[in-house]
Design a protein around this motif. Structure first.
Motif, PDB file in Angstrom:
ATOM      1  N   LEU A  32     -11.101 -13.613  18.504  1.00 39.43           N
ATOM      2  CA  LEU A  32     -12.517 -13.478  18.839  1.00 39.43           C
ATOM      3  C   LEU A  32     -13.333 -13.287  17.555  1.00 39.43           C
ATOM      4  O   LEU A  32     -12.821 -12.774  16.552  1.00 39.43           O
ATOM      5  N   PRO A  33     -14.621 -13.680  17.556  1.00 40.56           N
ATOM      6  CA  PRO A  33     -15.443 -13.634  16.331  1.00 40.56           C
ATOM      7  C   PRO A  33     -15.431 -12.286  15.622  1.00 40.56           C
ATOM      8  O   PRO A  33     -15.316 -12.211  14.421  1.00 40.56           O
ATOM      9  N   ASN A  34     -15.533 -11.190  16.390  1.00 38.45           N
ATOM     10  CA  ASN A  34     -15.556  -9.870  15.751  1.00 38.45           C
ATOM     11  C   ASN A  34     -14.280  -9.078  16.027  1.00 38.45           C
ATOM     12  O   ASN A  34     -14.231  -7.867  15.803  1.00 38.45           O
ATOM     13  N   GLY A  35     -13.270  -9.759  16.554  1.00 38.22           N
ATOM     14  CA  GLY A  35     -11.985  -9.102  16.785  1.00 38.22           C
ATOM     15  C   GLY A  35     -11.988  -8.112  17.926  1.00 38.22           C
ATOM     16  O   GLY A  35     -11.078  -7.300  18.056  1.00 38.22           O
TER      17      GLY A  35
END
Length: 283
Positions: free
Chosen positions: A130-133
């Motif tokens: 995911l983009p921000n983990g």
């Protein structure tokens, strides 16, 4: 709803992989029974793809040791799995990829604890991409979220019962659907799976609910149908004697949600509901 794995779950492919594993187990029993009786066992290869019977293209393979039998079974099983996946071409996700590798390596479907571990490992990989983990829960829970969670739990319950108590599921003849009935003193629910003419995903599941006890529900409602629209949106329909525009009260919706959460917990399904009854807000 938070589970061990929160990505896409292709239950149609999971069911088929489990069935392939069952076939493999039966083949193993039959081959070793014949081998133990005779000291060797012979099978046809290259069976007719349509009838599953030997033809002029088939060859006979004779195995004279346990190692040869095991090697043949592994090769046959992996070929079946790969042939099935090539035909189905399911969308890849972390859980399905891990499950396929497990069954190909072990020749069996994972037990509950093994499946739980696969789910947790797949979730770690999914989150890491995911983009921000991380993945944030929705800020405001709506009736749509409650409806979807009811349907998701219904899907998990019937699939869990298919393994633990398959005789509880009423299997109609084609083209009718499979049905599982669950109930308590207040709620009676029939969970439905479209066996023959479904979409091959969660839209194949629905559930029909009616109340048989003292519950806050309009008296002119016979039952409520929970289902997915074609685009995957969770929806409800009211079936009753009066106008089809009857509204389902928030209390009624939450009563059904409480019921199915209780039933899912009793089934041993691991999840955390994000529905806070005290803070529930209607969109």
């Amino acid at each position: 709803m938070i589970r061990n794995y929160n990505g896409n779950i292709n239950r149609a492919v999971m069911r088929d992989l489990r069935e392939l594993c069952d076939v493999n187990a039966e083949n193993e029993r039959n081959l070793f029974e014949a081998f133990n009786q005779n000291g060797e066992v012979s099978v046809y290869e290259n069976l007719d793809p349509f009838l599953g019977c030997p033809d002029e293209m088939s060859t006979v393979v004779t195995m004279k040791s346990e190692a040869e039998v095991k090697e043949y079974l592994k090769k046959d099983f992996v070929g079946r799995v790969e042939g099935y996946l090539d035909h189905k071409k399911p969308a890849e996700d972390h859980l399905l990829s891990a499950l396929v590798e497990f069954v190909k390596s072990n020749g069996k479907f994972p037990e509950k604890d093994e499946m739980c571990q696969l789910e947790k490992e797949a979730e770690e990989k999914r989150i890491a991409e995911l983009p921000n983990g991380t993945e944030n829960a929705p800020e405001d829970i709506t009736e749509q979220d409650v409806t979807r969670e009811i349907l998701e739990l219904a899907e998990e319950i019937i699939e869990a019962r298919r393994i633990t108590k398959p005789d509880d599921i009423f299997v109609h003849v084609k083209p009718y659907d499979d049905e599982l009935t669950i109930s308590d003193d207040n709620v009676h629910m029939v969970i439905i799976w479209k066996r023959y003419y479904g979409c091959g995903d969660s839209r194949d599941y629905s559930c029909s609910v009616y109340f048989r006890g003292e519950v806050d529900i309009a008296t002119d409602i016979d039952n409520i149908l929970f289902h997915y629209r074609y685009d995957g949106t969770a929806d409800t329909e009211v079936e009753g004697w009066s106008s089809p525009d009857i509204d389902i009260s928030t209390n009624t919706l939450l009563s059904i949600h409480k019921f199915i959460v209780k039933m899912a917990k009793a089934e041993g399904i691991e999840f955390t509901s994000e529905i806070d009854y005290d803070k529930f807000q209607v969109a």
